[in-house]
Design a protein around this motif. Structure first.
Motif, PDB file in Angstrom:
ATOM      1  N   ILE A  98      84.690  21.986 -48.888  1.00  0.00           N
ATOM      2  CA  ILE A  98      83.195  21.740 -48.472  1.00  0.00           C
ATOM      3  C   ILE A  98      82.859  23.323 -48.860  1.00  0.00           C
ATOM      4  CG2 ILE A  98      81.863  21.852 -46.369  1.00  0.00           C
ATOM      5  CD1 ILE A  98      83.649  19.781 -45.118  1.00  0.00           C
ATOM      6  N   ALA A  99      81.883  23.388 -49.519  1.00  0.00           N
ATOM      7  CA  ALA A  99      81.092  24.471 -50.033  1.00  0.00           C
ATOM      8  C   ALA A  99      80.183  25.060 -49.083  1.00  0.00           C
ATOM      9  CB  ALA A  99      80.595  24.503 -51.360  1.00  0.00           C
ATOM     10  N   ALA A 100      79.311  23.889 -48.430  1.00  0.00           N
ATOM     11  CA  ALA A 100      78.256  24.285 -47.594  1.00  0.00           C
ATOM     12  C   ALA A 100      78.160  23.010 -46.655  1.00  0.00           C
ATOM     13  CB  ALA A 100      76.776  24.525 -48.453  1.00  0.00           C
ATOM     14  N   PRO A 101      77.996  23.389 -45.355  1.00  0.00           N
ATOM     15  CA  PRO A 101      77.792  24.789 -44.608  1.00  0.00           C
ATOM     16  C   PRO A 101      79.279  25.516 -44.826  1.00  0.00           C
ATOM     17  CG  PRO A 101      78.168  22.981 -43.026  1.00  0.00           C
ATOM     18  CD  PRO A 101      78.242  22.205 -44.396  1.00  0.00           C
ATOM     19  N   ARG A 102      79.300  27.033 -44.523  1.00  0.00           N
ATOM     20  CA  ARG A 102      80.142  27.667 -44.322  1.00  0.00           C
ATOM     21  C   ARG A 102      80.836  27.613 -42.900  1.00  0.00           C
ATOM     22  NH1 ARG A 102      76.164  30.784 -46.283  1.00  0.00           N
ATOM     23  NH2 ARG A 102      76.065  31.869 -44.136  1.00  0.00           N
ATOM     24  N   ASN A 103      82.060  27.833 -43.077  1.00  0.00           N
ATOM     25  CA  ASN A 103      82.851  27.624 -41.775  1.00  0.00           C
ATOM     26  C   ASN A 103      82.254  28.512 -40.528  1.00  0.00           C
ATOM     27  OD1 ASN A 103      85.020  26.877 -40.079  1.00  0.00           O
ATOM     28  ND2 ASN A 103      86.101  28.566 -40.391  1.00  0.00           N
ATOM     29  N   GLU A 104      81.983  28.086 -39.412  1.00  0.00           N
ATOM     30  CA  GLU A 104      81.474  28.754 -38.129  1.00  0.00           C
ATOM     31  C   GLU A 104      80.024  28.999 -38.647  1.00  0.00           C
ATOM     32  OE1 GLU A 104      84.129  31.908 -36.986  1.00  0.00           O
ATOM     33  OE2 GLU A 104      85.601  30.406 -36.368  1.00  0.00           O
ATOM     34  N   GLU A 105      79.308  28.164 -39.182  1.00  0.00           N
ATOM     35  CA  GLU A 105      77.805  28.402 -39.531  1.00  0.00           C
ATOM     36  C   GLU A 105      77.253  27.538 -38.355  1.00  0.00           C
ATOM     37  OE1 GLU A 105      74.578  27.131 -42.700  1.00  0.00           O
ATOM     38  OE2 GLU A 105      76.468  27.865 -43.400  1.00  0.00           O
ATOM     39  N   THR A 106      76.071  28.019 -38.016  1.00  0.00           N
ATOM     40  CA  THR A 106      75.213  27.520 -36.927  1.00  0.00           C
ATOM     41  C   THR A 106      74.172  26.783 -37.354  1.00  0.00           C
ATOM     42  OG1 THR A 106      75.586  29.113 -35.247  1.00  0.00           O
ATOM     43  CG2 THR A 106      73.875  27.697 -34.626  1.00  0.00           C
ATOM     44  N   LEU A 107      73.954  25.500 -37.028  1.00  0.00           N
ATOM     45  CA  LEU A 107      72.672  24.547 -37.630  1.00  0.00           C
ATOM     46  C   LEU A 107      71.839  24.510 -36.194  1.00  0.00           C
ATOM     47  CD1 LEU A 107      71.964  22.358 -39.410  1.00  0.00           C
ATOM     48  CD2 LEU A 107      72.909  20.685 -37.949  1.00  0.00           C
ATOM     49  N   GLN A 108      70.559  25.049 -36.811  1.00  0.00           N
ATOM     50  CA  GLN A 108      69.697  25.830 -35.974  1.00  0.00           C
ATOM     51  C   GLN A 108      69.122  24.554 -35.262  1.00  0.00           C
ATOM     52  OE1 GLN A 108      69.073  28.763 -34.811  1.00  0.00           O
ATOM     53  NE2 GLN A 108      70.820  29.433 -36.143  1.00  0.00           N
ATOM     54  N   LEU A 181      81.183  23.459 -37.571  1.00  0.00           N
ATOM     55  CA  LEU A 181      80.018  23.709 -37.400  1.00  0.00           C
ATOM     56  C   LEU A 181      79.268  23.645 -36.032  1.00  0.00           C
ATOM     57  CD1 LEU A 181      77.037  23.610 -39.300  1.00  0.00           C
ATOM     58  CD2 LEU A 181      77.361  21.324 -38.785  1.00  0.00           C
ATOM     59  N   TYR A 182      78.536  24.700 -35.729  1.00  0.00           N
ATOM     60  CA  TYR A 182      77.920  24.848 -34.446  1.00  0.00           C
ATOM     61  C   TYR A 182      76.661  24.219 -34.325  1.00  0.00           C
ATOM     62  CZ  TYR A 182      81.847  27.746 -33.542  1.00  0.00           C
ATOM     63  OH  TYR A 182      83.262  28.418 -33.417  1.00  0.00           O
ATOM     64  N   VAL A 183      76.203  23.222 -33.745  1.00  0.00           N
ATOM     65  CA  VAL A 183      74.721  22.408 -33.665  1.00  0.00           C
ATOM     66  C   VAL A 183      74.156  22.612 -32.504  1.00  0.00           C
ATOM     67  CG1 VAL A 183      73.770  20.109 -34.011  1.00  0.00           C
ATOM     68  CG2 VAL A 183      76.049  20.634 -35.036  1.00  0.00           C
ATOM     69  N   GLN A 184      73.029  23.216 -32.845  1.00  0.00           N
ATOM     70  CA  GLN A 184      71.993  23.206 -31.803  1.00  0.00           C
ATOM     71  C   GLN A 184      71.026  22.189 -31.832  1.00  0.00           C
ATOM     72  OE1 GLN A 184      70.514  27.318 -31.973  1.00  0.00           O
ATOM     73  NE2 GLN A 184      72.232  28.448 -31.525  1.00  0.00           N
TER      74      GLN A 184
END
Length: 198
Positions: A98-108, A181-184
């Motif tokens: 998986i190229a995107a999203p990056r690891n531990e990225e936050t989805l605003q 992925l952290y989803v807000q």
């Protein structure tokens, strides 16, 4: 005295047979020459001739096996287990991730849980192969021949994404490394949030 190759071969065979037959009895073997100049081996001392010394024979009792000759151990390739097949790249792909999203990225919050997932596959995905996405270990949609996927309405919190490679028969041949992925998401407790309905 000249011994023909055929006679020499016969002599060697005769010596071997006589030696095997008489090894346990330690019978003597004699070498004589007949009128035609042929060398003859015999165990009959009355025919005269010169006694031949034979090397002792190794006798293996029946029911026992002779020790096998030792050889160098050959390097054996480790067979791939199903878990290894999933965790290591499946040829002909050198890259499957998986190229995107990056690891531990936050989805605003403004994305409302919608996300585009891009895969890195090298070389390009074969026509007979398909890919599907997993969200928290569950299949999110049917397998497709694509390296770009859309995920919608992801729930708030920590989510784990993975991609699976399926071959022509539909078998899973490779699974990418997990991406966290952290989803807000909007909340009714936050009325100022732009994603809350009016």
């Amino acid at each position: 005295m000249r011994v023909s190759p055929i006679n020499a071969a016969c002599c060697v065979l005769l010596v071997a047979l006589l030696g095997a037959a008489s090894g346990a009895q330690a019978t003597s073997i004699y070498r004589t020459t007949d009128a035609q100049g042929n060398v003859v081996f015999t165990d009959n001392p009355e025919r005269g001739g010169e006694e031949v010394e034979l090397n002792p024979l190794t006798v293996v009792p029946s029911g026992q096996r002779a020790p096998a000759p030792q050889s160098r151990p050959e390097a054996s390739a480790s067979p791939s287990s199903p878990s290894q097949a999933v965790s290591s790249p499946f040829m002909p792909y050198s890259t499957f991730r998986i190229a995107a999203p990056r690891n531990e990225e936050t989805l605003q919050t403004g994305e409302a849980g919608n996300l585009q997932v891009e895969l890195g596959i090298e070389p390009a995905l074969r026509e007979d192969h398909r890919v599907r996405l997993l969200v928290d270990g569950a299949v999110s949609q049917s397998a497709m021949h694509s390296d770009v996927f859309m995920l919608g309405n992801l729930e708030r919190g920590e989510r784990v994404l993975q991609a699976e490679l399926l071959d022509a028969s539909g078998e899973v041949r490779h699974r990418s490394a997990p991406v966290t992925l952290y989803v807000q998401r909007a909340s009714v407790n936050l009325p100022q949030n732009p994603n809350n309905p009016n």
